[in-house]
Motif scaffolding. Structure first.
Motif, PDB file in Angstrom:
ATOM      1  N   ARG A   1      26.427 -15.776  16.286  1.00  0.00           N
ATOM      2  CA  ARG A   1      27.789 -16.206  16.614  1.00  0.00           C
ATOM      3  C   ARG A   1      27.854 -17.235  17.737  1.00  0.00           C
ATOM      4  NH1 ARG A   1      30.142 -10.525  19.012  1.00  0.00           N
ATOM      5  NH2 ARG A   1      28.707 -10.287  20.760  1.00  0.00           N
ATOM      6  N   TRP A   2      26.795 -17.334  18.568  1.00  0.00           N
ATOM      7  CA  TRP A   2      26.822 -18.350  19.612  1.00  0.00           C
ATOM      8  C   TRP A   2      26.954 -19.746  19.020  1.00  0.00           C
ATOM      9  CZ3 TRP A   2      23.080 -22.163  19.898  1.00  0.00           C
ATOM     10  CH2 TRP A   2      21.947 -21.983  19.088  1.00  0.00           C
TER      11      TRP A   2
ATOM     12  N   SER B   1      27.081  -7.060  10.678  1.00  0.00           N
ATOM     13  CA  SER B   1      27.371  -7.066  12.119  1.00  0.00           C
ATOM     14  C   SER B   1      26.182  -7.596  12.917  1.00  0.00           C
ATOM     15  CB  SER B   1      27.722  -5.653  12.587  1.00  0.00           C
ATOM     16  OG  SER B   1      28.869  -5.169  11.918  1.00  0.00           O
ATOM     17  N   ARG B   2      24.974  -7.206  12.522  1.00  0.00           N
ATOM     18  CA  ARG B   2      23.784  -7.647  13.247  1.00  0.00           C
ATOM     19  C   ARG B   2      23.569  -9.161  13.095  1.00  0.00           C
ATOM     20  NH1 ARG B   2      20.522  -4.976  10.693  1.00  0.00           N
ATOM     21  NH2 ARG B   2      19.402  -6.527   9.452  1.00  0.00           N
ATOM     22  N   LYS B   3      23.698  -9.662  11.873  1.00  0.00           N
ATOM     23  CA  LYS B   3      23.496 -11.090  11.636  1.00  0.00           C
ATOM     24  C   LYS B   3      24.556 -11.919  12.348  1.00  0.00           C
ATOM     25  CE  LYS B   3      19.838 -11.079   8.998  1.00  0.00           C
ATOM     26  NZ  LYS B   3      18.568 -11.714   9.454  1.00  0.00           N
ATOM     27  N   TRP B   4      25.794 -11.409  12.353  1.00  0.00           N
ATOM     28  CA  TRP B   4      26.858 -12.127  13.061  1.00  0.00           C
ATOM     29  C   TRP B   4      26.576 -12.150  14.550  1.00  0.00           C
ATOM     30  CZ3 TRP B   4      30.292 -15.670  12.957  1.00  0.00           C
ATOM     31  CH2 TRP B   4      31.294 -15.731  13.927  1.00  0.00           C
ATOM     32  N   ALA B   5      26.139 -11.035  15.123  1.00  0.00           N
ATOM     33  CA  ALA B   5      25.835 -10.970  16.552  1.00  0.00           C
ATOM     34  C   ALA B   5      24.712 -11.926  16.926  1.00  0.00           C
ATOM     35  CB  ALA B   5      25.464  -9.539  16.934  1.00  0.00           C
ATOM     36  N   GLU B   6      23.725 -12.063  16.025  1.00  0.00           N
ATOM     37  CA  GLU B   6      22.590 -12.945  16.292  1.00  0.00           C
ATOM     38  C   GLU B   6      22.971 -14.421  16.235  1.00  0.00           C
ATOM     39  OE1 GLU B   6      19.786 -11.866  13.329  1.00  0.00           O
ATOM     40  OE2 GLU B   6      19.180  -9.981  14.307  1.00  0.00           O
TER      41      GLU B   6
ATOM     42  N   SER C   1      26.414  -2.737   8.735  1.00  0.00           N
ATOM     43  CA  SER C   1      25.593  -2.916   9.934  1.00  0.00           C
ATOM     44  C   SER C   1      24.751  -4.186   9.839  1.00  0.00           C
ATOM     45  CB  SER C   1      24.682  -1.693  10.140  1.00  0.00           C
ATOM     46  OG  SER C   1      23.836  -1.504   9.022  1.00  0.00           O
TER      47      SER C   1
ATOM     48  N   TYR D   1      31.255 -13.454   6.436  1.00  0.00           N
ATOM     49  CA  TYR D   1      31.993 -12.791   7.509  1.00  0.00           C
ATOM     50  C   TYR D   1      33.176 -13.649   7.950  1.00  0.00           C
ATOM     51  CZ  TYR D   1      33.050 -10.509  11.948  1.00  0.00           C
ATOM     52  OH  TYR D   1      33.704  -9.867  12.969  1.00  0.00           O
TER      53      TYR D   1
END
Length: 276
Positions: free
Chosen positions: A41-42, A34-39, A31, A13
């Protein structure tokens, strides 16, 4: 710990800068990316805690060592002019960016230094001030710079163009698949050679700096002689310079340039330096 699969998705990504292209590279759903990045990205944003940044660096180092040891999922970024020639002939251990993803959102050298990617084919302006203690530069090929314009430009089929011919009919432009650092260098050199003349209200075609390998459909090399050299290098972290997987990549690049693109070697004065 970040599991290898999740970090792989996050890295793709960051490399692609786009969930759709990352999913295409990974052969998965957008999707999922997007989900793995959201989990995760912190950890990969501009973290304010130094320990978080160190943790990311250590994770990526371990996973890069795994890729080189296993000879799997190694990542090389190539700009469009060489990507289209070399992509299909890469060793099975290496994968390159999609053709439509020539430039990167984050600087390609930063991606290399952060171990998101493992190798980079870089034009000289990008690596002129590179830290030679950290990065290895391996010459790939050299050629001469040319001027490109649209094939329907008034000068496209003219012969033996003069400097004034070029100045009057064209103005400098930038190609979307060329990295910003190289584009800036080309613009600077263009300003040293050509003057801004011609009527302000007259629409002129763009001229682009490039090499013969960047002559795509819709673009044509102008019959104007430039005495400006061009060189491209394979850049890897110093620790991988002599690794067998890097040597395999070099051999494949040399074969691709000297074999599949022999037309360019013979007719366009392309000198391949990495082919034995």
């Amino acid at each position: 710990m970040i599991d290898r699969g999740s970090l792989r998705i996050v890295d793709y990504y960051q490399w692609a800068g786009c969930g759709r292209l990352a999913a295409k590279q990974l052969s998965c759903n957008q999707s999922t990316v997007s989900r793995k990045w959201a989990e995760s990205r912190w950890l990969f944003a501009a973290a304010s805690i130094p320990e978080d940044l160190l943790y990311v660096d250590l994770e990526r180092h371990v996973h890069q060592c795994w890729r080189f040891a296993k000879g799997r999922d190694l990542r090389v970024h190539m700009y469009r002019w060489v990507n289209r020639l070399l992509k299909e002939g890469l060793p099975v251990s290496w994968t390159s960016n999609p053709l439509e993803m020539s430039t990167t959102v984050a600087p390609a050298l930063q991606l290399l230094g952060d171990r998101v990617i493992d190798a980079l084919c870089a034009p000289y302006p990008m690596i002129a001030n590179l830290d030679r203690d950290r990065f290895a530069l391996i010459p790939l090929y050299s050629t001469g710079l040319v001027l490109l314009t649209r094939s329907d430009c008034v000068l496209a089929n003219e012969r033996s163009l003069s400097l004034r011919d070029v100045e009057v009919a064209t103005c400098p432009g930038a190609l979307s698949f060329v990295p910003a650092e190289v584009g800036s260098c080309s613009a600077k050199v263009d300003g040293q050679i050509f003057s801004s003349i011609g009527e302000v209200d007259v629409k002129r075609d763009y001229r682009y700096w490039g090499i013969s390998l960047s002559s795509f459909n819709g673009l044509k090399v102008l019959d104007y002689a430039l005495s400006a050299p061009y060189a491209e290098y394979l850049v890897v972290l110093k620790e991988w310079e002599e690794h067998a997987q890097v040597l395999r990549l070099l051999h494949a690049i040399g074969d691709g340039l000297a074999g599949q693109s022999s037309y360019f070697c013979d007719q366009k004065q392309l000198s391949v330096h990495c082919w034995n």
